[in-house]
Each structure stands twice: as C-alpha cells, then as structure tokens.
Write a protein that holds these residues in place. Structure first.
Motif, PDB file in Angstrom:
ATOM      1  N   LEU A   1       6.351  11.396  -4.044  1.00  0.00           N
ATOM      2  CA  LEU A   1       5.060  11.993  -4.363  1.00  0.00           C
ATOM      3  C   LEU A   1       4.670  11.740  -5.808  1.00  0.00           C
ATOM      4  N   THR A   2       5.652  11.849  -6.718  1.00  0.00           N
ATOM      5  CA  THR A   2       5.347  11.715  -8.144  1.00  0.00           C
ATOM      6  C   THR A   2       5.391  10.281  -8.628  1.00  0.00           C
ATOM      7  N   HIS A   3       6.273   9.465  -8.050  1.00  0.00           N
ATOM      8  CA  HIS A   3       6.404   8.061  -8.461  1.00  0.00           C
ATOM      9  C   HIS A   3       6.524   7.171  -7.214  1.00  0.00           C
ATOM     10  N   PRO A   4       5.455   7.051  -6.436  1.00  0.00           N
ATOM     11  CA  PRO A   4       5.522   6.247  -5.214  1.00  0.00           C
ATOM     12  C   PRO A   4       5.793   4.786  -5.516  1.00  0.00           C
ATOM     13  N   SER A   5       6.537   4.142  -4.627  1.00  0.00           N
ATOM     14  CA  SER A   5       6.916   2.743  -4.845  1.00  0.00           C
ATOM     15  C   SER A   5       5.763   1.795  -4.556  1.00  0.00           C
ATOM     16  N   GLY A   6       4.796   2.224  -3.734  1.00  0.00           N
ATOM     17  CA  GLY A   6       3.715   1.324  -3.349  1.00  0.00           C
ATOM     18  C   GLY A   6       4.122   0.347  -2.272  1.00  0.00           C
ATOM     19  N   ILE A   7       5.289   0.578  -1.651  1.00  0.00           N
ATOM     20  CA  ILE A   7       5.771  -0.292  -0.576  1.00  0.00           C
ATOM     21  C   ILE A   7       5.945   0.554   0.678  1.00  0.00           C
ATOM     22  N   SER A   8       5.247   0.185   1.727  1.00  0.00           N
ATOM     23  CA  SER A   8       5.335   0.907   2.991  1.00  0.00           C
ATOM     24  C   SER A   8       5.585  -0.096   4.117  1.00  0.00           C
ATOM     25  N   TYR A   9       5.949   0.427   5.294  1.00  0.00           N
ATOM     26  CA  TYR A   9       6.279  -0.430   6.423  1.00  0.00           C
ATOM     27  C   TYR A   9       5.535   0.046   7.669  1.00  0.00           C
ATOM     28  N   ALA A  10       5.271  -0.890   8.573  1.00  0.00           N
ATOM     29  CA  ALA A  10       4.587  -0.561   9.821  1.00  0.00           C
ATOM     30  C   ALA A  10       5.223  -1.327  10.973  1.00  0.00           C
TER      31      ALA A  10
ATOM     32  N   ALA B   1       0.859  -1.182   0.000  1.00  0.00           N
ATOM     33  CA  ALA B   1       0.000   0.000   0.000  1.00  0.00           C
ATOM     34  C   ALA B   1       0.893   1.228   0.000  1.00  0.00           C
ATOM     35  N   THR B   2       0.385   2.303  -0.525  1.00  0.00           N
ATOM     36  CA  THR B   2       1.171   3.523  -0.653  1.00  0.00           C
ATOM     37  C   THR B   2       0.883   4.470   0.504  1.00  0.00           C
ATOM     38  N   ALA B   3       1.906   4.711   1.325  1.00  0.00           N
ATOM     39  CA  ALA B   3       1.837   5.734   2.363  1.00  0.00           C
ATOM     40  C   ALA B   3       2.769   6.870   1.954  1.00  0.00           C
ATOM     41  N   TYR B   4       2.538   8.031   2.535  1.00  0.00           N
ATOM     42  CA  TYR B   4       3.343   9.207   2.259  1.00  0.00           C
ATOM     43  C   TYR B   4       3.904   9.749   3.566  1.00  0.00           C
ATOM     44  N   PRO B   5       4.885  10.677   3.502  1.00  0.00           N
ATOM     45  CA  PRO B   5       5.511  11.157   4.740  1.00  0.00           C
ATOM     46  C   PRO B   5       4.534  11.583   5.817  1.00  0.00           C
ATOM     47  N   GLY B   6       3.439  12.253   5.478  1.00  0.00           N
ATOM     48  CA  GLY B   6       2.483  12.695   6.494  1.00  0.00           C
ATOM     49  C   GLY B   6       1.751  11.564   7.189  1.00  0.00           C
ATOM     50  N   ASN B   7       1.803  10.353   6.612  1.00  0.00           N
ATOM     51  CA  ASN B   7       1.173   9.191   7.239  1.00  0.00           C
ATOM     52  C   ASN B   7       1.965   8.661   8.424  1.00  0.00           C
ATOM     53  N   SER B   8       3.219   9.070   8.560  1.00  0.00           N
ATOM     54  CA  SER B   8       4.069   8.551   9.637  1.00  0.00           C
ATOM     55  C   SER B   8       3.403   8.727  10.993  1.00  0.00           C
ATOM     56  N   GLY B   9       3.362   7.653  11.764  1.00  0.00           N
ATOM     57  CA  GLY B   9       2.753   7.685  13.090  1.00  0.00           C
ATOM     58  C   GLY B   9       1.286   7.331  13.120  1.00  0.00           C
ATOM     59  N   GLY B  10       0.680   7.123  11.947  1.00  0.00           N
ATOM     60  CA  GLY B  10      -0.739   6.794  11.888  1.00  0.00           C
ATOM     61  C   GLY B  10      -1.003   5.341  12.216  1.00  0.00           C
TER      62      GLY B  10
END
Length: 255
Positions: A230-239, A194-203
């Motif tokens: 932002l322009t070419h997100p990898s679609g890989i996030s971590y939690a 799933a694609t997360a962005y910097p502002g998602n950190s801590g959610g």
C-alpha cells in the motif's frame, strides 16, 4: 514538387477507454462474506465479473480468483459467500453465491449467484495478446477503502512469462515453484506494468478498445511486507489469461 501521401488506418487511432469502462462497469461485482452478527456485516474479499457460457447477453455466473474465496481452516459456517451487483448508478444489491467449480492451478473460481441475471462480459482472445499490448483493469483496490465504486487502471503487458502458482500469497520463488516449472506444470501469465492492490484480485483485465476480457487480475509483486504493497507498491502485477476462463466454462457445462 511536393508529394502528398494519404495514410488510411484500418483501426481506431486511439483506444476508446471511456466507452469500454461504461461497457464493463455494470458487470463488475463485489465478492465477499456476509454475517449478520459481524460489524460491518459484509467483508469484501475481492472482485468478480459476470460471464456467460453462451453468446453475449445476461447471466448469473461470475468469475473470480480461487484465493478470494474463504480459505480452508478459516471457515465460518455462519458466514455466507455473497456478491453485490450494481443496480443503477449508486445502488448495490446483495445476492447469495455458490461455488460451481474451482481451478486451483490457475487460481480461478466459477460462481453462480441468486437473483436476476446481470450483463455479462465478452471473452477476448488472450492468445492474440503480445508484449506491449495496452490494457485496462477494473476492481476495488485496497479492500474497498476507496469506497465501493469500481476503479479503472491502465497499463500494458510488459511480459508474457511462464509461472506456477503454489500459493496465492507467495511473494518469491521457492523450491516447490522451481520444481513445478521444471516439471512443465507452469503456464503463461501476463506481467503488467500497472499497480494493482489486494482488492483488485479477481477483477477483469480488458481491451480498452472493445471492453473484451483478456484476463483476470491475480496477484501483485510485493517487495517487502504485505503492508508495503500500500505504501510502496512495486508497480508490477500479474493476470491469468482469459483462455483459462473459457476452459473452466467449457468444463462446467459437462459437469
């Protein structure tokens, strides 16, 4: 002769994501810095969410990433750490926050904020999560550029891997990280498709059936520059799994 077979399901046939979003949203916070001489006065640094040390109820304790806090060497004594709590459908109330404890290894921070208690989220069992588990997460992507309204994304746990977090901004394995893995300093982390962005950190990363917290969004794999996220997100996030939140809450009770 035709044979009819009845099948009974023990659980729901599909995730009740709309109900889970309704449950989670009042507990999600804006985390940032406030300075009266700045324009704008509030600077969003990330997302947080309300937790409790006891049974499910209300609390003025919150979890976020440690890297969401103001970084050493960039301190501004006139800037205050604050959270914004949702009141009603559209209004946000700002409250000053203090840092109770930081877990640098797992990139977690426990905050206490002033004012009335807000509804707390329930911790789920991250140890029961398996690869392929459907998840959702909520936060303020792209630093609130889409507005201060919580945004929900859905995905699944694509892998559970050993990881070490040498720096919050690390984009690739380096020598220090490899040594940490070899020395057993690593811990399990959820990789998400799933694609997360910097502002998602801590959610919060949560179960779409129940709204129970299974982890904390931590970082996004970046293939190029930070701007390319932002322009070419990898679609890989971590939690970070919620088990480490529970450990942090237990430690704080004895401090």
């Amino acid at each position: 002769m035709a044979v009819l077979v009845s099948v009974f399901f023990a659980g729901p046939l599909k995730a009740d994501l709309p109900s889970a979003i309704t449950k989670v949203k009042p507990s999600v916070l804006l985390v940032g810095l406030y300075k009266s001489t700045d324009s704008p006065r509030f600077s969003l640094r990330g997302t947080g969410f309300v937790v409790t040390q006891g049974t499910l109820g209300s609390s003025n304790l919150a979890i976020t990433n440690a890297h969401v806090l103001q970084q050493p060497g960039k301190e501004d004594v006139d800037a205050a750490l604050v959270v914004h709590v949702k009141v009603g459908d559209k209004e946000w109330q700002m409250h000053q926050a203090t840092v109770l404890e930081v877990d640098k290894r797992h990139d977690l921070a426990l905050l206490r904020f002033d004012g009335p208690a807000a509804p707390a989220l329930r911790m789920g069992d991250s140890g029961a999560v398996r690869e392929g588990k459907v998840i959702a997460f909520m936060g303020f992507p792209i630093g609130g550029a889409l507005g201060f309204s919580p945004v929900t994304h859905r995905g699944m746990v694509s892998s559970i891997v050993a990881a070490a977090l040498p720096t919050p901004s690390a984009q690739r394995l380096n020598e220090k990280t490899i040594l940490s893995l070899r020395d057993g300093a690593s811990f399990d982390i959820f990789q998400l498709d799933a694609t997360a962005y910097p502002g998602n950190s801590g959610g919060p990363l949560f179960d779409p059936d129940t709204g129970d917290v299974l982890g904390v969004i931590n970082m996004v794999f970046i293939k190029g520059t930070r701007e390319s996220a932002l322009t070419h997100p990898s679609g890989i996030s971590y939690a970070i799994p919620s088990a480490y939140i529970l450990q942090l809450l237990q430690r704080s009770q004895h401090n």
